[in-house]
Design an enzyme around this catalytic site. Structure first.
Site, short mmCIF file in Angstrom:
data_model
loop_
_atom_site.label_atom_id
_atom_site.label_comp_id
_atom_site.label_asym_id
_atom_site.label_seq_id
_atom_site.Cartn_x
_atom_site.Cartn_y
_atom_site.Cartn_z
N SER A 1 0.80 -1.23 0.00
CA SER A 1 0.00 0.00 0.00
C SER A 1 0.83 1.28 0.00
O SER A 1 0.28 2.37 0.14
CB SER A 1 -0.95 0.01 1.20
N THR B 1 -1.61 3.60 4.12
CA THR B 1 -0.67 4.72 4.23
C THR B 1 0.31 4.65 5.40
O THR B 1 -0.06 4.27 6.49
CB THR B 1 -1.52 5.99 4.49
N THR C 1 1.69 7.05 0.19
CA THR C 1 0.82 5.89 -0.05
C THR C 1 0.66 5.61 -1.55
O THR C 1 0.86 6.50 -2.38
CB THR C 1 -0.58 6.14 0.54
N ARG D 1 -7.65 8.71 -9.41
CA ARG D 1 -8.10 9.00 -8.04
C ARG D 1 -6.93 9.45 -7.16
O ARG D 1 -5.84 8.89 -7.19
CB ARG D 1 -8.75 7.74 -7.45
N THR E 1 -4.83 7.78 8.25
CA THR E 1 -4.73 6.57 7.46
C THR E 1 -6.14 6.02 7.25
O THR E 1 -7.04 6.33 8.03
CB THR E 1 -3.82 5.53 8.15
N GLY E 2 -6.31 5.23 6.21
CA GLY E 2 -7.64 4.68 5.97
C GLY E 2 -8.29 5.33 4.76
O GLY E 2 -7.61 5.81 3.85
#
Ligand code: GLY
Length: 332
Positions: A89, A192, A210, A220, A243-244
């Site tokens: 990632s 990330t 990331t 994106r 993060t997420g």
């Protein structure tokens, strides 16, 4: 006696008055006067998201322990993760978008509110270092896509194909199985890396990098390169990173929100929790939507919080090198 209690007790003893004086001089704009008066500042210190943070912190620490700057530390730290081909990632080996392209986002911010970012950059192993060049060698904050790539090449960065055979194989399987399937973030592969450091001078910098949401739409961009969303630092107050699910972080200007909450007197933990609660409130359906925040204040106090269980972070300072589980709002 825990280290924290020991330090508090010491501070209240012989050195207490002196310490209180020094601490308040360093922190003119105090986060929480009560804590500041008795708690010595933990510095240098570095924190970063997820298990990959341990190796990243090590590299950052090599700089911090020699009285290097937080800025150098947060760049060097996350470069380790960017070069880790096993990490799916971030950087090399990161999962591609649905067209099979590895597109990267990164940003960096220093203690003088200077910042740089690159988004949707391809074929460059260290977007964080390109982001730093944007900050230091251009009048801009963010470069994207081919412009960011061309800028990197002009600064001596090498072209490198970042799609590893393993990541390519997973992508091909994903395409075969169900191309419309919604990718899940954080369920198998950690997301990330966000890193925050305070150096021996007490200055805070942060970095965030990331490859973003696996199998995302081509083009994106998530929260990670967006100053105020994936990362924010105000050296008078502290720093935060996220993060997420980037879309959810952007919707509440996540990291800036955490820093502003700390400015209002919230602890790093409380600030991260309030930001998570805001995300939950602003979404009609929070199912499966993971976001985690990590923060540090000027006292070197650290906190994190996530929507769902499972978010952890790595911490390294003079006495600590460990992973910590962040508190969270709900179980999966
Ligand atoms: N937080 C990383 C992303 O959403 O791209």
């Amino acid at each position: 006696m825990s280290r924290r209690n020991f330090l508090k007790t010491s501070a209240l003893g012989v050195g207490g008055l002196l310490l209180a004086k020094c601490t308040s001089a360093i922190n003119k704009k105090t986060i929480n006067p009560e804590i500041t008066a008795i708690t010595p500042i933990t510095k240098p210190i570095v924190i970063s998201t997820w298990n990959h943070g341990l190796a990243a912190n090590k590299a950052a620490w090599e700089i911090l322990e020699k009285d290097g700057t937080a800025l150098d530390a947060v760049e060097a730290g996350v470069r380790v993760t960017e070069s880790d081909a096993n990490n799916r990632s971030v950087g090399l080996g990161g999962n591609p978008d649905r067209e099979g392209k590895v597109t990267l986002d990164a940003c960096i911010m220093n203690h003088e509110n200077e910042c740089g970012a690159v988004a949707f950059i391809q074929d460059i192993e260290h977007p964080i270092s390109v982001a730093r060049k944007v900050m230091e060698e251009t009048p801009h904050v963010m470069l994207v896509g081919k412009g960011a790539y061309d800028f990197a090449i002009s600064k001596g960065f090498e072209h490198k194909d970042l799609l590893t055979p393993e990541a390519k194989e997973s992508w091909l399987k994903w395409k075969e199985s169900d191309a419309q399937k919604k990718p899940e973030i954080n369920s198998e592969n950690h997301d990330t890396i966000g890193m925050l450091a305070m150096d021996a001078e007490g200055n805070i910098s942060g970095s965030c990098t990331t490859s973003g949401w696996a199998y995302k739409l081509h083009g994106r961009v998530g929260d990670s390169p967006i100053i105020g969303a994936g990362l924010f630092v105000d050296n008078e107050v502290g720093g935060a990173c996220a993060t997420g699910m980037g879309e959810a972080v952007i919707r509440i200007a996540g990291s800036a929100t955490v820093v502003e909450l700390m400015r209002q007197g919230k602890s790093p933990n409380e600030a991260c929790q309030l930001a998570v609660e805001r995300i939950i409130k602003k979404h009609k359906d929070i199912k499966g939507l993971q976001v985690g925040f990590l923060a540090i204040n000027k006292n070197g106090e650290v906190g994190g919080y996530s929507v769902y269980a499972g978010f952890n972070y790595a911490q390294k300072d003079n006495t600590t090198e460990e992973m910590k589980d962040a508190p969270y709002e709900m179980e999966w």
